[in-house]
Design a protein around this motif. Structure first.
Motif, PDB file in Angstrom:
ATOM      1  N   GLY A  51       0.792  -0.892  -0.008  1.00 53.71           N
ATOM      2  CA  GLY A  51       0.021   0.243   0.194  1.00 53.71           C
ATOM      3  C   GLY A  51       0.624   1.443  -0.304  1.00 53.71           C
ATOM      4  N   GLY A  52      -0.252   2.258   0.216  1.00 52.18           N
ATOM      5  CA  GLY A  52       0.729   3.437   0.230  1.00 52.18           C
ATOM      6  C   GLY A  52       0.035   4.721   0.921  1.00 52.18           C
ATOM      7  N   HIS A  53       0.768   5.497   1.534  1.00 50.79           N
ATOM      8  CA  HIS A  53       0.271   6.947   2.408  1.00 50.79           C
ATOM      9  C   HIS A  53       0.638   7.942   2.035  1.00 50.79           C
ATOM     10  CE1 HIS A  53       1.146   9.033   6.417  1.00 50.79           C
ATOM     11  NE2 HIS A  53      -0.463   9.173   5.584  1.00 50.79           N
ATOM     12  N   CYS A  54      -0.561   8.582   1.028  1.00 48.37           N
ATOM     13  CA  CYS A  54       0.119  10.194   0.334  1.00 48.37           C
ATOM     14  C   CYS A  54      -0.663  10.852   1.084  1.00 48.37           C
ATOM     15  CB  CYS A  54      -1.037   9.844  -1.031  1.00 48.37           C
ATOM     16  SG  CYS A  54      -0.887   8.325  -2.203  1.00 48.37           S
ATOM     17  N   ASP A  55       0.597  12.519   0.755  1.00 49.09           N
ATOM     18  CA  ASP A  55      -0.158  13.452   0.843  1.00 49.09           C
ATOM     19  C   ASP A  55      -1.660  13.904  -0.016  1.00 49.09           C
ATOM     20  OD1 ASP A  55       0.056  14.400  -1.371  1.00 49.09           O
ATOM     21  OD2 ASP A  55       2.657  15.617  -0.781  1.00 49.09           O
ATOM     22  N   PRO A  56      -2.200  14.913   0.605  1.00 56.89           N
ATOM     23  CA  PRO A  56      -3.103  15.126   0.142  1.00 56.89           C
ATOM     24  C   PRO A  56      -3.300  15.425  -1.550  1.00 56.89           C
ATOM     25  CG  PRO A  56      -3.193  16.706   1.849  1.00 56.89           C
ATOM     26  CD  PRO A  56      -1.730  16.224   1.578  1.00 56.89           C
ATOM     27  N   LEU A  60       3.177  10.625  -2.696  1.00 54.73           N
ATOM     28  CA  LEU A  60       3.528   9.451  -1.197  1.00 54.73           C
ATOM     29  C   LEU A  60       4.482  10.415  -0.204  1.00 54.73           C
ATOM     30  CD1 LEU A  60       4.073   6.390  -3.929  1.00 54.73           C
ATOM     31  CD2 LEU A  60       2.221   6.075  -1.734  1.00 54.73           C
ATOM     32  N   TRP A  61       3.766   9.819   0.823  1.00 52.98           N
ATOM     33  CA  TRP A  61       5.303   9.979   2.146  1.00 52.98           C
ATOM     34  C   TRP A  61       5.777   8.207   2.105  1.00 52.98           C
ATOM     35  CZ3 TRP A  61       5.574  14.598   3.803  1.00 52.98           C
ATOM     36  CH2 TRP A  61       4.201  15.461   3.887  1.00 52.98           C
ATOM     37  N   ARG A  84       8.954  12.702   8.533  1.00 55.19           N
ATOM     38  CA  ARG A  84       8.136  13.263   7.794  1.00 55.19           C
ATOM     39  C   ARG A  84       6.944  12.339   7.619  1.00 55.19           C
ATOM     40  NH1 ARG A  84       9.444  15.612   1.975  1.00 55.19           N
ATOM     41  NH2 ARG A  84       7.969  16.162   1.863  1.00 55.19           N
ATOM     42  N   GLN A  85       6.949  10.894   7.321  1.00 54.30           N
ATOM     43  CA  GLN A  85       5.567  10.117   7.451  1.00 54.30           C
ATOM     44  C   GLN A  85       4.839   9.618   8.419  1.00 54.30           C
ATOM     45  OE1 GLN A  85       5.891   6.178   7.727  1.00 54.30           O
ATOM     46  NE2 GLN A  85       3.948   5.853   7.304  1.00 54.30           N
ATOM     47  N   HIS A 180      12.267  10.761  -2.398  1.00 56.73           N
ATOM     48  CA  HIS A 180      11.990  10.487  -2.658  1.00 56.73           C
ATOM     49  C   HIS A 180       9.980  11.379  -2.645  1.00 56.73           C
ATOM     50  CE1 HIS A 180      13.983   6.965  -4.436  1.00 56.73           C
ATOM     51  NE2 HIS A 180      14.388   7.813  -5.199  1.00 56.73           N
ATOM     52  N   GLN A 181      10.649  11.272  -0.776  1.00 61.00           N
ATOM     53  CA  GLN A 181       8.764  11.766  -0.113  1.00 61.00           C
ATOM     54  C   GLN A 181       8.010  12.936  -1.424  1.00 61.00           C
ATOM     55  OE1 GLN A 181      10.237  11.857   3.154  1.00 61.00           O
ATOM     56  NE2 GLN A 181       8.689  10.387   4.036  1.00 61.00           N
ATOM     57  N   GLY A 182       6.966  13.193  -1.642  1.00 60.83           N
ATOM     58  CA  GLY A 182       6.389  13.812  -2.759  1.00 60.83           C
ATOM     59  C   GLY A 182       6.462  14.175  -4.352  1.00 60.83           C
ATOM     60  N   GLU A 183       7.189  13.010  -4.161  1.00 60.52           N
ATOM     61  CA  GLU A 183       7.408  12.872  -6.253  1.00 60.52           C
ATOM     62  C   GLU A 183       6.866  12.101  -6.963  1.00 60.52           C
ATOM     63  OE1 GLU A 183      10.282  14.265  -7.970  1.00 60.52           O
ATOM     64  OE2 GLU A 183      10.829  15.137  -6.172  1.00 60.52           O
TER      65      GLU A 183
END
Length: 301
Positions: A51-56, A60-61, A84-85, A180-183
């Motif tokens: 799975g993935g955990h996303c920002d708004p 991906l976080w 950050r996550q 890569h966070q936020g990319e």
């Protein structure tokens, strides 16, 4: 050419480059369901999913492997993403009956020819299932993750941890690092092809963006596997260049890499229409030479 290959017998891999976040409490599934891309509510104890955990904005976080135990949920990620996550994951926990902390157990891998039979004999399971003190997760044929709060006396020969992650690269399994966070949106890491996204579960953070990428064809990038040669050390976030005639143009970033004796395997997010015979190199290593390798699963939108 050296390549990440399965050992000839069941082999133990101590996995240090993994972090486990634990969720406990009556609302643990309900809370996580509203945060991540996979269908947490559909999991029964002894089951697992990616799975993935996303920002708004749907970026991906982290991506993760989720394990469902009897009394808790475990998220396995790379340690670098936690700074950050984790605060994002905890942001609304005060409003729910959920506790989020670090799992006190250990994680090891077992891989090699005959591992499926060895796991069946040792733990009495044929596929991903609960075991005493934790869980056994079948990653692919003859490759397993074991997570346990109890000591694991397995009596197996030890392998190098780098090989375990190299096998993940060959399997096209992504591991997001902090660089890569936020990319990337989840589809750029092929999470939809790895059953890591539910498009029917309802709302979660970033859900509208993820759904739009599927139903409006808004995503034009995907995760690819490349192999070849390189002289210099390669790290997550290094830039890749693609050959266009006599010129080279930036094409993507290294996600994960495995190196041995000058040989290199890596995953990278590239345009989906990249030609199968395209030539690549590393920006910081112009002598490097890389080619696409077949993904072990079909790409779906």
């Amino acid at each position: 050419m050296p390549t990440p290959v399965f050992p000839a017998e069941p082999t133990l891999f101590s996995l240090t480059d993994v972090a486990i976040t634990r969720l406990r409490g009556l609302d643990r599934a309900k809370y996580l369901q509203g945060q991540v891309t996979c269908d947490v509510n559909a999991l029964q104890p002894g089951q697992s999913t990616l799975g993935g955990h996303c920002d708004p904005k749907g970026k991906l976080w982290s991506n993760f492997r989720l394990l469902c135990l009897e009394d808790s949920l475990l998220l396995l990620t790379k340690p670098s993403v936690l700074v950050r996550q984790l605060p994002e994951l905890k942001k609304f926990a005060v409003f729910a009956k959920v506790e989020i902390d670090t799992y006190p157990g250990l994680t090891v891998g077992v891989a090699g020819q005959g591992t499926d039979a060895w796991i069946a004999a040792r733990f009495g399971v044929q596929g991903t299932a609960l075991i005493e003190g934790g869980m056994a997760v079948q990653v692919e044929a003859d490759r397993w993750l074991l997570v346990s709060e109890l000591p694991l006396e397995l009596g197996l020969p030890a392998g190098q941890e780098s090989l375990w992650w190299g096998l993940d690269i060959k399997a096209g399994i992504p591991h997001l690092e902090a660089v890569h966070q936020g990319e990337y949106i989840p589809q750029m890491l092929n999470l939809q092809a790895l059953d890591g996204i539910s498009f029917t579960k309802g709302c979660y953070m970033g859900q509208e963006i993820v759904a739009r990428a599927k139903y409006r064809g808004a995503n034009n990038r995907a995760l690819f596997v490349l192999a070849g040669t390189a002289t210099n050390p390669v790290a997550s976030g290094d830039a890749l260049e693609i050959r266009l005639g006599d010129n080279w143009r930036r094409s993507g970033m290294v996600l994960n890499a495995w190196q041995q004796e000058g040989q290199l395997w890596l995953t990278a997010v590239l345009p989906k229409d990249t030609e199968a015979d395209a030539q690549f190199r590393l920006k910081q290593d112009e002598a490097a030479s890389l080619r696409l390798q077949p993904l072990p699963y079909p790409l779906v939108d």
